[in-house]
Design an enzyme around this catalytic site. Structure first.
Site, PDB file in Angstrom:
ATOM      1  N   ASP A  18      75.836 169.222  48.048  1.00  0.00           N
ATOM      2  CA  ASP A  18      75.135 168.891  49.288  1.00  0.00           C
ATOM      3  C   ASP A  18      75.845 169.458  50.510  1.00  0.00           C
ATOM      4  OD1 ASP A  18      73.202 167.440  47.898  1.00  0.00           O
ATOM      5  OD2 ASP A  18      74.332 165.587  48.025  1.00  0.00           O
ATOM      6  N   ARG A  98      83.048 154.435  52.044  1.00  0.00           N
ATOM      7  CA  ARG A  98      82.272 155.056  53.118  1.00  0.00           C
ATOM      8  C   ARG A  98      82.682 154.608  54.522  1.00  0.00           C
ATOM      9  NH1 ARG A  98      81.960 158.608  49.751  1.00  0.00           N
ATOM     10  NH2 ARG A  98      80.011 159.088  48.672  1.00  0.00           N
ATOM     11  N   ASP A 127      74.309 155.478  50.845  1.00  0.00           N
ATOM     12  CA  ASP A 127      75.412 156.007  51.637  1.00  0.00           C
ATOM     13  C   ASP A 127      75.010 156.386  53.058  1.00  0.00           C
ATOM     14  OD1 ASP A 127      77.409 155.642  49.814  1.00  0.00           O
ATOM     15  OD2 ASP A 127      77.295 157.652  48.970  1.00  0.00           O
ATOM     16  N   SER A 179      75.198 163.987  39.768  1.00  0.00           N
ATOM     17  CA  SER A 179      75.636 163.592  41.102  1.00  0.00           C
ATOM     18  C   SER A 179      76.822 162.658  40.917  1.00  0.00           C
ATOM     19  CB  SER A 179      74.506 162.882  41.849  1.00  0.00           C
ATOM     20  OG  SER A 179      74.958 162.425  43.108  1.00  0.00           O
TER      21      SER A 179
END
Length: 406
Positions: A18, A98, A127, A179
């Site tokens: 990404d 995060r 996220d 992922s």
């Protein structure tokens, strides 16, 4: 802000699929803006190799690598573990990383006088919420760019097509394109064959598990370990004093070798959909188990039960990106109070994916062998009769009233 006003963007950069293609995409779609890449090191050390060269080659002006490992462990992992917070069996490895990373992003964005912050989270995931709520806390006026909510790319296959067209180097291929999210606490796997809930994960396939082995291939002999805690915080492993981070890394090694901490669940995402994931959390699973065993002798019944109820709320706050909120801070204060006497040693036996209690000791233990014994003691068993009569009085009165009114 209008796109034309965005001259410099700070990008949360991992070097994965990404974020690798986001650099050229930003330059194409935001007036050839300067892209400052920021990698938050939360323990994914092997993924940082060659990252600066890749970022600059792809179009970034520079790369910051922030060592957040101590901050992550001490201020996010340990408070969550002490709370016993578990979200639907998931030990929150991505969730509490995060806000830690997002704080670092904002620090660099302010330092660089950036016009916006960009992340590579999809519009389907949790996220995006976790990053952006943390950004709102530290920089409420900062614009956020989320390419997955803007571009025409619809799948990871199309991402690979874009990367190949723009000469972006990738470490993956279409067949191994899970992922993944990795840090010192866990590794997650999503996508590909895991999207079919009828498929068994390929635990025995070489390369699938990265932090350990399948219980099937784990050693045939058990491994004994001890962990010491002070006020709920791990302070020693196998009688050797260590920092909490060092203990987690040591537990990852021994837990991984014994097939500990593998989880396959379909969880309820914050955005409303269900998602299937496989998680590896060897050290974390051991730490949660040992801490729970120690609490079982150090906490009184009412405190333990209320703490267990609030652990669900704590887990939801972490999962939902609500780390920097008054409620989470208040719950952490409650947890810290409960941990004042959670000091002692726990011994566990690790065997083929199992964690077996093998002993627990504490100077603050509320367990009394003299009182609880089946042998002779000073406990007066006749006292139970009066207790039961008073405790059961409402039931007896209700029964008499019911009988009278039949």
């Amino acid at each position: 802000m209008d796109k034309k006003d965005i001259k410099k963007v700070v990008l949360a950069y991992s070097g994965g699929l990404d974020t690798s293609i986001i650099i050229p995409w930003l330059k194409e779609n935001y007036n050839n803006c300067e892209v400052v890449a920021v990698a938050g090191n939360v323990g994914q050390n092997d993924e940082l190799d060659g990252l600066e060269e890749k970022a600059i080659k792809t179009g970034a002006s520079k790369l910051y690598v922030l060592d957040l490992t101590d901050d992550y462990v001490d201020n996010y992992i340990i408070p969550t573990m002490k709370a016993g917070a578990i979200y639907e069996e998931y030990l929150l490895g991505t969730s509490h990383a995060r806000p830690c990373i997002a704080k670092g992003l904002v620090d660099i964005a302010i330092k660089e006088n950036a016009d916006a912050i960009c992340h590579g989270c999809t519009g389907k995931g949790n996220d995006q919420v976790r990053f952006e709520l943390a950004i709102k806390h530290f920089a409420p006026e900062m614009p956020v760019i989320a390419p997955w909510r803007e571009w025409d790319i619809k799948s990871r296959d199309e991402e690979i097509d874009y990367a190949e067209a723009h000469n972006v180097p990738l470490k993956i291929n279409r067949e191994t394109n899970y992922s993944k999210d990795k840090n010192l606490w866990h590794l997650s796997h999503e996508g590909l064959d895991l999207e079919d809930t009828g498929n068994e994960p390929q635990y025995e396939k070489e390369g699938f598990l990265e932090m350990g082995v399948s219980p099937v291939t784990a050693p045939d002999e058990p491994t004994y370990i001890t962990i010491d805690f002070e006020k709920g915080v791990p302070v020693a492993f196998n009688d050797k004093k260590m920092s909490a981070k060092e203990i987690i890394l040591a537990l990852n090694e021994v837990g991984g070798k014994n097939g500990i901490g593998i989880l396959d669940i379909v969880e309820n995402r914050l955005v409303g959909m269900k998602c299937r994931g496989v998680y590896e959390t060897p050290g974390g699973a051991i730490l949660y188990k040992a801490h729970s065993v120690l609490e079982s002798i150090c906490l009184d019944r009412m405190t333990l039960h209320h703490k267990q109820r609030l652990a669900i709320t704590f887990a939801e706050l972490v999962y939902d990106g609500q780390w920097f909120t008054p409620l989470r801070e208040a719950l952490s204060a409650f947890v810290d109070k409960t941990q004042e006497n959670v000091t002692g040693k726990v011994r566990l036996k690790l065997y083929k994916g199992n964690m077996i209690n093998a002993g627990v000791w504490s100077d603050y233990s509320l367990y009394s062998e003299e009182i609880a014994t089946f042998g002779e003691s000073d406990y007066n068993q006749k006292d139970a009769e009066g207790f039961i009569n008073l405790y059961g009085l409402p039931i007896a009165v209700q029964a008499m009233v019911d009988a009278k009114n039949k």
